[in-house]
Structures are given as C-alpha cells and as structure tokens.
Design a protein around this motif. Structure first.
Motif, PDB file in Angstrom:
ATOM      1  N   VAL A  15       0.855  -1.200   0.000  1.00  0.00           N
ATOM      2  CA  VAL A  15       0.000   0.000   0.000  1.00  0.00           C
ATOM      3  C   VAL A  15       0.890   1.250   0.000  1.00  0.00           C
ATOM      4  O   VAL A  15       0.661   2.199  -0.752  1.00  0.00           O
ATOM      5  N   ARG A  16       1.940   1.207   0.817  1.00  0.00           N
ATOM      6  CA  ARG A  16       2.896   2.318   0.934  1.00  0.00           C
ATOM      7  C   ARG A  16       3.548   2.647  -0.413  1.00  0.00           C
ATOM      8  O   ARG A  16       3.845   3.791  -0.706  1.00  0.00           O
ATOM      9  N   PRO A  71      -1.838   1.362   6.537  1.00  0.00           N
ATOM     10  CA  PRO A  71      -3.091   0.790   6.053  1.00  0.00           C
ATOM     11  C   PRO A  71      -2.881  -0.471   5.206  1.00  0.00           C
ATOM     12  O   PRO A  71      -1.813  -0.653   4.597  1.00  0.00           O
ATOM     13  N   VAL A  72      -3.903  -1.303   5.196  1.00  0.00           N
ATOM     14  CA  VAL A  72      -3.936  -2.503   4.350  1.00  0.00           C
ATOM     15  C   VAL A  72      -5.254  -2.486   3.579  1.00  0.00           C
ATOM     16  O   VAL A  72      -6.176  -1.757   3.945  1.00  0.00           O
ATOM     17  N   VAL A  73      -5.328  -3.289   2.519  1.00  0.00           N
ATOM     18  CA  VAL A  73      -6.604  -3.484   1.825  1.00  0.00           C
ATOM     19  C   VAL A  73      -7.003  -4.945   2.010  1.00  0.00           C
ATOM     20  O   VAL A  73      -6.294  -5.850   1.540  1.00  0.00           O
ATOM     21  N   VAL A  74      -8.098  -5.152   2.742  1.00  0.00           N
ATOM     22  CA  VAL A  74      -8.609  -6.513   2.941  1.00  0.00           C
ATOM     23  C   VAL A  74      -9.671  -6.777   1.877  1.00  0.00           C
ATOM     24  O   VAL A  74     -10.446  -5.880   1.534  1.00  0.00           O
ATOM     25  N   GLN A  75      -9.673  -7.993   1.342  1.00  0.00           N
ATOM     26  CA  GLN A  75     -10.622  -8.326   0.282  1.00  0.00           C
ATOM     27  C   GLN A  75     -11.124  -9.760   0.403  1.00  0.00           C
ATOM     28  O   GLN A  75     -10.414 -10.620   0.934  1.00  0.00           O
ATOM     29  N   VAL A  76     -12.319  -9.971  -0.139  1.00  0.00           N
ATOM     30  CA  VAL A  76     -12.791 -11.323  -0.421  1.00  0.00           C
ATOM     31  C   VAL A  76     -12.699 -11.479  -1.934  1.00  0.00           C
ATOM     32  O   VAL A  76     -13.233 -10.648  -2.685  1.00  0.00           O
ATOM     33  N   LEU A  77     -11.990 -12.507  -2.375  1.00  0.00           N
ATOM     34  CA  LEU A  77     -11.839 -12.777  -3.807  1.00  0.00           C
ATOM     35  C   LEU A  77     -12.663 -13.997  -4.158  1.00  0.00           C
ATOM     36  O   LEU A  77     -12.648 -15.001  -3.440  1.00  0.00           O
ATOM     37  N   GLU A  78     -13.374 -13.928  -5.299  1.00  0.00           N
ATOM     38  CA  GLU A  78     -14.217 -15.033  -5.731  1.00  0.00           C
ATOM     39  C   GLU A  78     -13.796 -15.496  -7.118  1.00  0.00           C
ATOM     40  O   GLU A  78     -13.479 -14.681  -7.984  1.00  0.00           O
ATOM     41  N   GLY A  79     -13.808 -16.807  -7.310  1.00  0.00           N
ATOM     42  CA  GLY A  79     -13.490 -17.354  -8.625  1.00  0.00           C
ATOM     43  C   GLY A  79     -13.382 -18.867  -8.563  1.00  0.00           C
ATOM     44  O   GLY A  79     -13.484 -19.471  -7.497  1.00  0.00           O
TER      45      GLY A  79
END
Ligand code: DAT
Ligand code: MG
Length: 140
Positions: A15-16, A71-79
């Motif tokens: 992120v940085r 900061p971080v970016v949290v995600q749910v990934l679908e596939g």
C-alpha cells in the motif's frame, strides 16, 4: 472445479508503494474478482488475533508490527478454485523463491515484507473472511 471465496490482504509495504491497483489487476487478470474490499488500519488486537496461529514463531512480533505499520486493503476474492488459484498467483512466501509473474516475485521486498496475504485452505478462508467482513459487506 467450484466457485470459491478466499481472503486476501494487500499488506502495508505494498500500500505504501502505491501498488493497490497493480495487485488488484493481477487478481482480476487471473479470474479472482473482489466481491468485498476495504482499506483499514489494523489495531494491535486485530493483527495479533489474525496471526495467532504464528504466536510461537520467532518472527511473530515483527509480523504483527509490520501488519500494523500502515493501512492494508482486505478483500474477499471469488473465482474458480479461488483458494489455490490465489496461492499460485501470490507466489512463494519468500520472494527469492517466487515464480516469475507472481505478485511476490513482481513486488515483494523480503520474506517479512511480502506484499500479500492469502488464505491457505477452505477452513481458514472462511474464518479469515469472517474476521474482517460481515455477510452484508460481501456483494457477489
Ligand atoms: P504465507 O503468508 O505465504 O501464508 P506463512 O503463513 O508461513 O506464509 O507466514 C505468514 C507471514 O509471516 C508471511 O507472509 C511473512 C511472515 N514470515 C513467515 N516466515 C518468516 C520468516 N522466516 N521471517 C520473517 N517473517 C516471516
Ligand atoms: Mg499463511
């Protein structure tokens, strides 16, 4: 193969260095669609709790500090086969061992600053998604 969901973090080191877009592009190119995503700064309790499985490891303190360092970016990934697919796309934990084209080969700085987290199994994916997201934040 089944459609699965996995949990991913774009870590503070990435992120940085303004790599959020580049990393999301690698996921999307590989059939991993973000169905939930937010930028947060982890509290100590969140970082310690999330990585509790590594509590006894010598690098635990350093790992917790680095996850809280920005900061971080949290995600749910679908596939299709998302859990394994994401681990492939991430590359090896130590970027020195990561295959060409993987996120860690492209962007990681060191084993401690390796740019991304990804769930390693169906059970952990479920737990990790629940750790950061409520059901109504996930928009398939
Ligand atoms: P992964 O993130 O590939 O699932 P892991 O679960 O074994 O790897 O370790 C979690 C994180 O801990 C890893 O992304 C970076 C940190 N880590 C692992 N081994 C380390 C080491 N030898 N020195 C410093 N940090 C380490
Ligand atoms: Mg792991």
């Amino acid at each position: 193969m089944a459609i699965e969901r996995t949990f991913s973090i774009i870590k503070p080191d990435a992120v940085r260095r303004n790599l959020i877009g580049n990393i999301l592009a690698v996921f999307e190119k590989n059939g991993l669609r973000p169905v939930a995503l937010k930028k947060i700064k982890m509290t100590r309790a969140q970082a310690e709790g999330f990585y509790a499985v590594h509590k006894e490891r010598p690098f635990y303190g350093e790992l917790v500090e680095s996850m809280m360092s920005g900061p971080v970016v949290v995600q749910v990934l679908e596939g299709e086969n998302a859990i394994l697919k994401n681990r492939e796309v991430m590359g090896a934990t130590n970027p020195a061992n990561a295959a060409e084209g993987t996120i860690r080969k492209l962007y990681a700085v060191s084993v401690g600053e390796n740019s991304v987290h990804g769930s390693d199994a169906p059970e952990t994916a479920k737990e990790e998604i629940k750790f950061f997201f409520t059901d109504d934040e996930i928009v398939g």
